[in-house]
Design a protein around this motif. Structure first.
Motif, short mmCIF file in Angstrom:
data_model
loop_
_atom_site.label_atom_id
_atom_site.label_comp_id
_atom_site.label_asym_id
_atom_site.label_seq_id
_atom_site.Cartn_x
_atom_site.Cartn_y
_atom_site.Cartn_z
N CYS A 210 40.79 -1.87 0.19
CA CYS A 210 40.75 -2.97 1.17
C CYS A 210 42.14 -3.49 1.49
O CYS A 210 42.44 -3.82 2.64
N VAL A 214 43.68 -11.42 -2.38
CA VAL A 214 42.40 -12.05 -2.67
C VAL A 214 42.64 -13.15 -3.70
O VAL A 214 43.41 -12.99 -4.64
N LEU A 226 35.31 -15.09 -4.85
CA LEU A 226 36.46 -14.49 -4.17
C LEU A 226 36.71 -15.20 -2.85
O LEU A 226 35.79 -15.76 -2.24
N SER A 227 37.95 -15.16 -2.41
CA SER A 227 38.29 -15.78 -1.14
C SER A 227 37.65 -15.07 0.04
O SER A 227 37.61 -15.60 1.15
N THR A 228 37.15 -13.86 -0.18
CA THR A 228 36.44 -13.14 0.88
C THR A 228 35.04 -13.69 1.11
O THR A 228 34.36 -13.26 2.04
N GLY A 229 34.60 -14.59 0.26
CA GLY A 229 33.26 -15.16 0.37
C GLY A 229 32.26 -14.57 -0.61
O GLY A 229 31.13 -15.05 -0.69
N GLU A 230 32.65 -13.55 -1.34
CA GLU A 230 31.74 -12.91 -2.28
C GLU A 230 31.63 -13.74 -3.56
O GLU A 230 32.63 -14.26 -4.07
N GLU A 302 40.57 -2.50 -5.13
CA GLU A 302 40.33 -2.89 -3.75
C GLU A 302 41.47 -3.69 -3.13
O GLU A 302 41.65 -3.64 -1.91
N PHE A 303 42.26 -4.41 -3.92
CA PHE A 303 43.25 -5.34 -3.35
C PHE A 303 44.63 -5.04 -3.89
O PHE A 303 44.79 -4.57 -5.02
N ALA A 396 39.89 -19.78 -1.61
CA ALA A 396 40.66 -19.61 -0.37
C ALA A 396 42.00 -20.32 -0.45
O ALA A 396 43.02 -19.84 0.07
N ARG A 399 44.38 -18.33 -2.62
CA ARG A 399 44.88 -17.14 -1.92
C ARG A 399 46.17 -17.45 -1.17
O ARG A 399 47.05 -16.59 -1.05
#
Length: 577
Positions: A210, A214, A226-230, A302-303, A396, A399
């Motif tokens: 990805c 994050v 996670l800051s991605t919303g997960e 992923e990050f 978020a 991050r």
């Protein structure tokens, strides 16, 4: 290709005879440790007693060198007398105990001299049979078996079967990309384990799937957000097994356990129950560790950059209502795994400042809330109206965190931990904006030349009425300037005024408040209209009209008003005396 040191651990399945030999080797390491510690303690106590008698340093009892080599040499000279059974075990067992003693004494000496970070270490203590059983092998015939991949070789013990295959390590050894440095045998969680320290060549890691950055917010309700919303669900392994654990502990309490006072031995039923309790604890720890490994590996794959918070877990578990839930998460273990996995994969792990208010900071505008109770699970910004889940907002915000700089350089000193976050906002918990720079560097002694920002440098410089009036007006300006630029005003405490001012109880409280301000805590209740400051640049420090009492100070700012009166009294005292 990068060369790293990695550990491979395998559970052993020894025979009864091999179990007895493994226990004997662990006892030999403990015996050598206690023998060396006893001799070292006797010498240090003797030298201390001789100093108290006034004996000069040159005539004291000769000291012992506590290096591992010196301790082994001294033990080999007397092992026939103190341990006539020494030949039953490998020499590596005794060397392992003495090496541990040398390391413990060295850490104690460095901690006492202030050369070692972390908490202060006391003098090493003797080991009992109830301490962790372990010994280390670094020379001799040890390693993997040449016959198959289900055995390991240990000196004086021979081939010991493993519960699982050793093919993951054997393939690297056969290719020549790994070299076994040492082997540590230990008895933990009801099983014998061997851990090989391996110097292995790792191939270049693949790029992140990805990419990007994050933010990870750890918690109790959710394992991680996670800051991605997960949202990563918290499995709560200990909570799930709590019912079975309580049942077994009640069962053990009803059976006859050991009693050292009456020399009563434990019954076999009590021992079997303790084995079942240890087995359950082992299953909980293994399940927790497996879940954290999967999460950390996935984040690294992923990050490119992972941002976590520097949590004070030891302080968090002091809350008796949340201690068990916090300990069940394994926050420290996850950070440890992320630390070495990001290093191996050439990723970046960013640790946000421990005092960075990620939960109170709005991700939309950057405003910091004054208070946010733990029961408030939804974050609502009072400035822009942004609403989000509390943990998602913290992730978020984390991050966007970047390591602050102090004087144009990265923060490196442990004395610079209280640095304002790099994210700035108009409107903070104190009702004033964040400064444009990194803010004050707390827990550092500041000189008066740096921070005593008045027109005359010191009160001793007052020579006439004009200078005194200038000093009084200058102090009034200091209060407002401190609110504007976030700088500390005084470089020391207010002891410089005690010789010329009679301190009443009210003024003593004022002095304590100002001294607290010097240390970086909040003091004054004054509210400066910074919105009006933008509209009227000719007087950027003007107070709101309803708060203006004519002297430029807030009517509720009793500390600033009392301090200004103290300065004025001191000036009058010097002019008349």
């Amino acid at each position: 290709m990068a060369t790293v040191v990695q550990a491979y651990q395998f559970a052993l399945d020894p025979t009864e005879h091999q179990r007895a030999m493994l226990s004997s080797h662990c006892g030999a390491a403990r015996f050598a440790y206690n023998w060396g510690l006893g001799r070292m303690k006797a010498v240090l106590d003797q030298r201390s007693a001789e100093r108290s008698y006034g004996i000069v340093e040159d005539e004291l009892t000769p000291s012992w060198n506590w290096s591992a080599y010196s301790l082994r040499k001294a033990f080999n000279a007397v092992k026939g007398e103190v341990a006539p059974w020494w030949g039953e075990n490998s020499k590596e067992a005794y060397a392992s105990g003495l090496a541990n003693l040398s390391r413990a004494l060295d850490n104690w000496n460095k901690s006492r001299a202030g050369k070692r970070g972390g908490r202060a270490l006391g003098f090493p203590r003797f080991k009992s049979k109830r301490s962790t059983w372990s010994f280390r092998v670094s020379t001799g015939s040890f390693g993997l078996s040449d016959v198959d991949r289900r055995h390991v070789r240990l000196p004086r013990i021979g081939l010991v079967r493993t519960h699982e295959s050793t093919r993951k390590l054997a393939r690297h050894v056969e290719r020549g990309t790994a070299r076994i440095r040492s082997a540590t045998v230990s008895f933990r969680r009801g099983r014998w384990h061997v851990s090989f320290s391996v110097e292995i060549e790792r191939s270049e890691p693949a790029s992140a799937t990805c990419g990007g950055t994050v933010g990870v917010d750890l918690g109790v309700k959710h394992l991680a957000v996670l800051s991605t919303g997960e949202v990563i669900v918290n499995p709560k392994h200990l909570e799930v097994a709590q019912r079975e654990l309580l049942r077994l502990q009640r069962q053990a309490a009803r059976r006859c356990g050991p009693d050292r006072r009456t020399e009563r031995k434990a019954s076999n039923r009590w021992r079997r129950t303790q084995v079942r309790i240890a087995t359950l604890y082992t299953a909980i720890a293994n399940a927790r560790r497996d879940g954290l490994h999967k999460l950390s590996t996935r984040l690294v794959d992923e990050f490119d950059t992972i941002v976590v918070e520097d949590l004070h877990v030891a302080g968090m578990v002091r809350n008796r209502r949340l201690a068990r839930s916090i300990a069940d998460v394994g926050m420290s273990e996850l950070r440890r795994q992320l630390d070495y996995k990001t290093t191996w994969s050439h990723r970046q792990l960013v640790v946000a400042d421990r005092f960075y208010p990620s939960s109170k900071t709005c991700h939309g505008c950057g405003t910091v809330k004054a208070k946010l109770r733990l029961s408030q699970r939804v974050f609502t910004c009072d400035h822009c109206g942004h609403t989000a889940d509390r943990d998602l907002n913290a992730a978020a915000t984390s991050r966007a965190w970047r390591p602050p700089t102090v004087g144009g350089r990265r923060k490196t000193s442990p004395l610079e931990t209280h640095v304002r976050p790099a994210m700035l906002a108009t409107g903070t918990a104190t009702g004033r904006p964040r400064p444009a720079g990194p803010g004050p560097t707390l827990r550092r002694k500041a000189t008066a030349q740096e921070h005593f920002r008045t027109f005359p440098e010191r009160i001793n410089d007052i020579s006439d009425d004009a200078t005194a009036a200038q000093l009084i007006e200058g102090y009034k300006q200091l209060v407002r300037r401190a609110h504007r630029d976030g700088m500390r005003v005084l470089g020391g405490t207010l002891t410089q005024f005690e010789g010329s001012v009679v301190w009443t109880p009210e003024r003593e409280r004022t002095r304590q408040r100002v001294n607290a301000w010097i240390r970086g805590t909040e003091l004054f209740d004054g509210v400066v209209d910074f919105a009006a400051a933008t509209a009227q640049p000719e007087d950027p420090l003007r107070l709101r009209p309803e708060y203006d009492s004519g002297d430029g100070l807030h009517p509720n700012d009793a500390g600033a008003r009392a301090m200004a009166e103290a300065v004025e009294l001191s000036a009058l005292h010097r002019r008349h005396h």
